[in-house]
Design a protein around this motif. Structure first.
Motif, PDB file in Angstrom:
ATOM      1  N   GLY A   1      54.762  78.766  27.486  1.00  0.00           N
ATOM      2  CA  GLY A   1      55.265  79.575  26.383  1.00  0.00           C
ATOM      3  C   GLY A   1      55.147  81.049  26.665  1.00  0.00           C
ATOM      4  O   GLY A   1      54.298  81.495  27.446  1.00  0.00           O
ATOM      5  N   ILE A   2      56.010  81.828  26.035  1.00  0.00           N
ATOM      6  CA  ILE A   2      55.992  83.288  26.157  1.00  0.00           C
ATOM      7  C   ILE A   2      56.190  83.897  24.783  1.00  0.00           C
ATOM      8  O   ILE A   2      56.940  83.369  23.953  1.00  0.00           O
ATOM      9  N   VAL A   3      55.506  85.017  24.526  1.00  0.00           N
ATOM     10  CA  VAL A   3      55.720  85.795  23.314  1.00  0.00           C
ATOM     11  C   VAL A   3      55.953  87.237  23.733  1.00  0.00           C
ATOM     12  O   VAL A   3      55.281  87.750  24.632  1.00  0.00           O
ATOM     13  N   VAL A   4      56.941  87.885  23.097  1.00  0.00           N
ATOM     14  CA  VAL A   4      57.273  89.279  23.367  1.00  0.00           C
ATOM     15  C   VAL A   4      57.357  90.012  22.040  1.00  0.00           C
ATOM     16  O   VAL A   4      58.051  89.565  21.122  1.00  0.00           O
ATOM     17  N   LEU A   5      56.638  91.132  21.938  1.00  0.00           N
ATOM     18  CA  LEU A   5      56.627  91.943  20.728  1.00  0.00           C
ATOM     19  C   LEU A   5      57.049  93.365  21.085  1.00  0.00           C
ATOM     20  O   LEU A   5      56.592  93.915  22.088  1.00  0.00           O
ATOM     21  N   ALA A   6      57.930  93.957  20.276  1.00  0.00           N
ATOM     22  CA  ALA A   6      58.398  95.320  20.530  1.00  0.00           C
ATOM     23  C   ALA A   6      58.443  96.097  19.222  1.00  0.00           C
ATOM     24  O   ALA A   6      58.721  95.529  18.161  1.00  0.00           O
ATOM     25  N   ASN A   7      58.191  97.402  19.306  1.00  0.00           N
ATOM     26  CA  ASN A   7      58.212  98.232  18.098  1.00  0.00           C
ATOM     27  C   ASN A   7      59.544  98.969  17.972  1.00  0.00           C
ATOM     28  O   ASN A   7      59.601 100.175  17.740  1.00  0.00           O
ATOM     29  N   THR A   8      60.633  98.215  18.122  1.00  0.00           N
ATOM     30  CA  THR A   8      61.985  98.761  18.005  1.00  0.00           C
ATOM     31  C   THR A   8      62.807  97.955  17.026  1.00  0.00           C
ATOM     32  O   THR A   8      62.563  96.769  16.811  1.00  0.00           O
ATOM     33  N   ALA A   9      63.800  98.601  16.437  1.00  0.00           N
ATOM     34  CA  ALA A   9      64.821  97.862  15.704  1.00  0.00           C
ATOM     35  C   ALA A   9      65.515  96.919  16.681  1.00  0.00           C
ATOM     36  O   ALA A   9      65.446  97.101  17.899  1.00  0.00           O
ATOM     37  N   PRO A  10      66.182  95.867  16.198  1.00  0.00           N
ATOM     38  CA  PRO A  10      66.737  94.851  17.094  1.00  0.00           C
ATOM     39  C   PRO A  10      67.913  95.333  17.927  1.00  0.00           C
ATOM     40  O   PRO A  10      69.000  95.580  17.407  1.00  0.00           O
ATOM     41  N   VAL A  11      67.668  95.467  19.231  1.00  0.00           N
ATOM     42  CA  VAL A  11      68.731  95.757  20.190  1.00  0.00           C
ATOM     43  C   VAL A  11      68.676  94.768  21.367  1.00  0.00           C
ATOM     44  O   VAL A  11      69.357  94.957  22.363  1.00  0.00           O
ATOM     45  N   GLY A  12      67.844  93.727  21.242  1.00  0.00           N
ATOM     46  CA  GLY A  12      67.776  92.705  22.271  1.00  0.00           C
ATOM     47  C   GLY A  12      66.613  92.826  23.233  1.00  0.00           C
ATOM     48  O   GLY A  12      66.553  92.100  24.223  1.00  0.00           O
TER      49      GLY A  12
ATOM     50  N   ALA B   1      63.196  90.061  13.591  1.00  0.00           N
ATOM     51  CA  ALA B   1      63.638  91.449  13.679  1.00  0.00           C
ATOM     52  C   ALA B   1      63.602  92.085  12.307  1.00  0.00           C
ATOM     53  O   ALA B   1      63.933  91.448  11.311  1.00  0.00           O
ATOM     54  N   PHE B   2      63.179  93.325  12.266  1.00  0.00           N
ATOM     55  CA  PHE B   2      63.359  94.170  11.095  1.00  0.00           C
ATOM     56  C   PHE B   2      64.309  95.287  11.500  1.00  0.00           C
ATOM     57  O   PHE B   2      64.066  95.983  12.496  1.00  0.00           O
ATOM     58  N   GLY B   3      65.380  95.451  10.734  1.00  0.00           N
ATOM     59  CA  GLY B   3      66.306  96.533  11.007  1.00  0.00           C
ATOM     60  C   GLY B   3      65.623  97.889  10.955  1.00  0.00           C
ATOM     61  O   GLY B   3      66.097  98.852  11.548  1.00  0.00           O
ATOM     62  N   LEU B   4      64.498  97.967  10.245  1.00  0.00           N
ATOM     63  CA  LEU B   4      63.757  99.213  10.139  1.00  0.00           C
ATOM     64  C   LEU B   4      62.737  99.384  11.263  1.00  0.00           C
ATOM     65  O   LEU B   4      61.941 100.315  11.228  1.00  0.00           O
ATOM     66  N   GLY B   5      62.735  98.449  12.255  1.00  0.00           N
ATOM     67  CA  GLY B   5      61.938  98.774  13.418  1.00  0.00           C
ATOM     68  C   GLY B   5      61.014  97.769  14.047  1.00  0.00           C
ATOM     69  O   GLY B   5      59.946  98.131  14.532  1.00  0.00           O
ATOM     70  N   ALA B   6      61.368  96.485  14.097  1.00  0.00           N
ATOM     71  CA  ALA B   6      60.532  95.509  14.795  1.00  0.00           C
ATOM     72  C   ALA B   6      61.412  94.477  15.483  1.00  0.00           C
ATOM     73  O   ALA B   6      62.499  94.146  14.998  1.00  0.00           O
ATOM     74  N   SER B   7      60.935  93.969  16.626  1.00  0.00           N
ATOM     75  CA  SER B   7      61.694  92.987  17.400  1.00  0.00           C
ATOM     76  C   SER B   7      60.706  92.059  18.098  1.00  0.00           C
ATOM     77  O   SER B   7      59.836  92.519  18.842  1.00  0.00           O
ATOM     78  N   THR B   8      60.829  90.750  17.843  1.00  0.00           N
ATOM     79  CA  THR B   8      59.857  89.788  18.371  1.00  0.00           C
ATOM     80  C   THR B   8      60.543  88.511  18.825  1.00  0.00           C
ATOM     81  O   THR B   8      61.636  88.174  18.363  1.00  0.00           O
ATOM     82  N   ASP B   9      59.884  87.780  19.724  1.00  0.00           N
ATOM     83  CA  ASP B   9      60.440  86.506  20.177  1.00  0.00           C
ATOM     84  C   ASP B   9      59.319  85.638  20.743  1.00  0.00           C
ATOM     85  O   ASP B   9      58.418  86.139  21.432  1.00  0.00           O
ATOM     86  N   VAL B  10      59.365  84.348  20.430  1.00  0.00           N
ATOM     87  CA  VAL B  10      58.453  83.379  21.025  1.00  0.00           C
ATOM     88  C   VAL B  10      59.271  82.161  21.442  1.00  0.00           C
ATOM     89  O   VAL B  10      60.136  81.701  20.703  1.00  0.00           O
ATOM     90  N   VAL B  11      59.038  81.687  22.668  1.00  0.00           N
ATOM     91  CA  VAL B  11      59.767  80.529  23.214  1.00  0.00           C
ATOM     92  C   VAL B  11      58.745  79.614  23.884  1.00  0.00           C
ATOM     93  O   VAL B  11      57.898  80.082  24.656  1.00  0.00           O
ATOM     94  N   MET B  12      58.852  78.304  23.599  1.00  0.00           N
ATOM     95  CA  MET B  12      57.920  77.348  24.187  1.00  0.00           C
ATOM     96  C   MET B  12      58.643  76.101  24.683  1.00  0.00           C
ATOM     97  O   MET B  12      59.589  75.630  24.040  1.00  0.00           O
ATOM     98  N   LEU B  13      58.211  75.596  25.818  1.00  0.00           N
ATOM     99  CA  LEU B  13      58.627  74.299  26.334  1.00  0.00           C
ATOM    100  C   LEU B  13      57.417  73.374  26.245  1.00  0.00           C
ATOM    101  O   LEU B  13      56.554  73.376  27.128  1.00  0.00           O
ATOM    102  N   PRO B  14      57.294  72.584  25.177  1.00  0.00           N
ATOM    103  CA  PRO B  14      56.094  71.767  25.003  1.00  0.00           C
ATOM    104  C   PRO B  14      55.833  70.794  26.157  1.00  0.00           C
ATOM    105  O   PRO B  14      54.675  70.588  26.542  1.00  0.00           O
ATOM    106  N   SER B  15      56.880  70.197  26.727  1.00  0.00           N
ATOM    107  CA  SER B  15      56.667  69.234  27.807  1.00  0.00           C
ATOM    108  C   SER B  15      56.071  69.882  29.041  1.00  0.00           C
ATOM    109  O   SER B  15      55.394  69.232  29.838  1.00  0.00           O
ATOM    110  N   GLU B  16      56.307  71.177  29.206  1.00  0.00           N
ATOM    111  CA  GLU B  16      55.784  71.905  30.357  1.00  0.00           C
ATOM    112  C   GLU B  16      54.501  72.672  30.016  1.00  0.00           C
ATOM    113  O   GLU B  16      53.903  73.289  30.900  1.00  0.00           O
TER     114      GLU B  16
END
Length: 552
Positions: free
Chosen positions: A396-407, A378-393
């Motif tokens: 994986g998912i990646v989510v990118l947003a052009n917002t300050a961090p609000v979840g 997250a950048f307080g000035l305007g970016a929000s990202t997340d990547v989660v992976m289950l290697p055994s399965e």
């Protein structure tokens, strides 16, 4: 429907404000997966090697509980999850990709790159990754380790002579593992405030020797500049820059043509997502007001990419370093990045699980005992990202947003993984995650309500009496000037930041800083000796006791 699990949101930093990291969403359940490890171990598992060690470690939890049908069902929910988050938050643009068993099942953009303009977000739109840069960076360094060009436990000082901390032993011995798993002893976010004030990587690294250290290799504290020093050392070991090394080792081999670790290349891209902040707290109206410039901490937070490219990186991660039949990163070196090297957050309640940090990854276990590796940014000035992976399965998912961090990104990723695992949402994620972000933001604010001074205040001195140049060995110069009846504070490299000061009480003023580490109004307190101001302490610059400036 809410199930029997107790939701825990763990902030990936020990102090706020929320910068380049975000949070991970975990579930602490009252029951655990029933697995019989003995039935799956080799017949020699009980034999001893060197007198004590088991011949083999227990196997992973069998990856039978999430099949293609479950993943497809979760993918089918994604359009709705994204549209719901955009409606709730007003987020201008979001992009999402899902990988399962080496196949990109979903890759899609939503909304616009910039509020008020029609250009749409697509799968090639480049978002600033913020701290999702760290797991990408770990792949870059792992590629060198796999080629035998570096060792994880090699001191970075061999290649980055500018690195020094207050303990000479740590200076000479801090390794790639130490710095990239946040166990160097550098305190939380050490150096980030200097970046806000305009200082470069070299200038920040040169001042880390003034920072008080925690215990070496026995304390987890998230530090962007410690991590970045390791990345820069890796690049210098090959006689190149971090941006060039990343391109050579990861971006080019994976065909990531919409990915860069150069700030200027991101800015110059005709298809990039702009940073957005809320027009006011609690609203759903966004504006493209700032540009985050993480060039100084490029390995830790300076990458930019698209979901189309990040999907290829996830494919490589989940395939053990392989990509389309070619080894990009040696499996052993890549696996090292997924292993726990620091105890990040010990469990605090019965039934909760400890969480760890690897090399650029958060490492934990889900409610079924499966290893989960992840990172948010997250950048307080305007970016929000997340990547989660289950290697055994291999999921994986990646989510990118052009917002300050609000979840935004964390909620969508949590919803997808929850549905894939359970066939339904066991937690009402959107309000839950939003509430956690609100708590963290409030936690980062000053305890003093500067905008509401006490009813009876002590008058200030004449503005001219406070004028002068004040100097900090860590932050450099600060200049206080009187403009009529008002005081103005100029601070930062070349005094680049100008803040009018508002009187609060006595010799205490306040102002509202701007930057990644800004968290609302902060104090500026003058210490007066023999009738004359002698020092100025800036509250938000003082978490480590380094925020006092002495008058020349």
């Amino acid at each position: 429907m809410v199930g029997t699990c107790t939701p825990l949101v763990r902030a990936r930093l020990s102090a706020l404000p929320l910068l380049a990291l975000g949070m991970t969403v975990l579930l602490a359940c009252s029951s655990t997966a029933g697995t019989d490890s003995d039935s799956n171990t080799d017949s020699n598992a009980g034999s001893e090697t060197n007198g004590s060690a088991l011949a083999e470690t227990p196997p992973q939890v069998p990856p039978a509980s999430i099949d293609r049908a479950a993943v497809d069902a979760a993918v089918g929910q994604l359009d709705g999850y994204v549209e719901d988050m955009m409606a709730r938050t007003g987020a201008p643009g979001i992009a999402v990709a899902v990988v399962y068993q080496d196949e990109v099942l979903y890759s899609k953009g939503f909304g616009v790159r910039k509020v008020g303009e029609p250009d749409p977000v697509d799968t090639n739109t480049m978002f600033q990754l913020a701290s999702v840069s760290k797991p990408v960076a770990s792949s870059v360094v792992a590629s060198l380790v796999g080629e035998g060009k570096l060792e994880w436990d090699e001191p970075i000082r061999r290649f980055e002579p500018g690195f020094a901390v207050s303990d000479p032993y740590v200076t000479e011995n801090a390794s790639f593992t130490d710095l990239m798993s946040h166990r160097s002893g550098l305190p939380d976010h050490a150096g980030d405030l200097l970046e806000d004030l305009g200082y470069s990587y070299d200038e920040i690294i040169a001042r880390l020797n003034q920072v008080p250290l925690e215990t070496f290799r026995d304390n987890y504290d998230y530090t962007n500049y410690g991590f970045s020093a390791a990345g820069v050392a890796a690049a210098k070991s090959q006689g190149t820059t971090w941006a060039e090394l990343s391109e050579q080792k990861i971006y080019e081999p994976l065909g990531m043509t919409n990915t860069t670790s150069s700030q200027q290349e991101w800015v110059d891209s005709p298809n990039h997502a702009f940073n957005h902040v809320l027009t006011e707290p609690g609203s759903t109206t966004w504006e493209a007001k700032y540009v985050s410039d993480p060039e100084g901490q490029a390995p830790a937070g300076g990458a930019a990419s698209s979901v189309g490219d990040m999907a290829q990186w996830i494919r490589m991660q989940l395939a053990g370093g392989e990509f389309d039949g070619t080894t990009v990163v040696e499996p052993e070196a890549l696996q090292f990045t997924h292993q726990a090297h620091s105890l990040a957050h010990p469990s605090e309640t019965p039934g909760a699980r400890d969480t760890f940090y690897g090399i650029g990854f958060n490492v934990g276990t889900d409610s079924q005992g499966r290893v989960e590796v992840s990172h948010a940014g997250a950048f307080g000035l305007g970016a929000s990202t997340d990547v989660v992976m289950l290697p055994s399965e291999q999921l994986g998912i990646v989510v990118l947003a052009n917002t300050a961090p609000v979840g935004v990104s964390e909620t969508i990723a949590a919803q997808f993984m929850d549905y894939a695992k359970n066939g339904e949402l066991t937690v009402d994620w959107a309000p839950f995650v939003a509430g956690q972000f609100e708590k963290m933001v409030e936690h980062g604010r000053s305890e003093t309500d500067y905008e509401n001074p006490p009813a009876s205040t002590t008058p200030a001195r004449e503005p001219s009496s406070y004028e002068g140049t004040y100097t900090s060995p860590f932050y450099g110069a600060a200049e206080v000037t009187a403009e009529g009846d008002e005081l103005v504070l100029n601070i930062g490299k070349e005094l680049q930041s100008r803040y009018p000061l508002t009187h609060y009480d006595g010799d205490t003023y306040w102002f509202e800083p701007v930057g990644e580490n800004a968290s609302g109004p902060t104090g500026a307190e003058f210490m007066v000796t023999a009738g004359a101001p002698t020092t100025l302490t800036v509250e938000y610059l003082d978490p480590l006791g380094l925020g006092t400036f002495t008058r020349s």
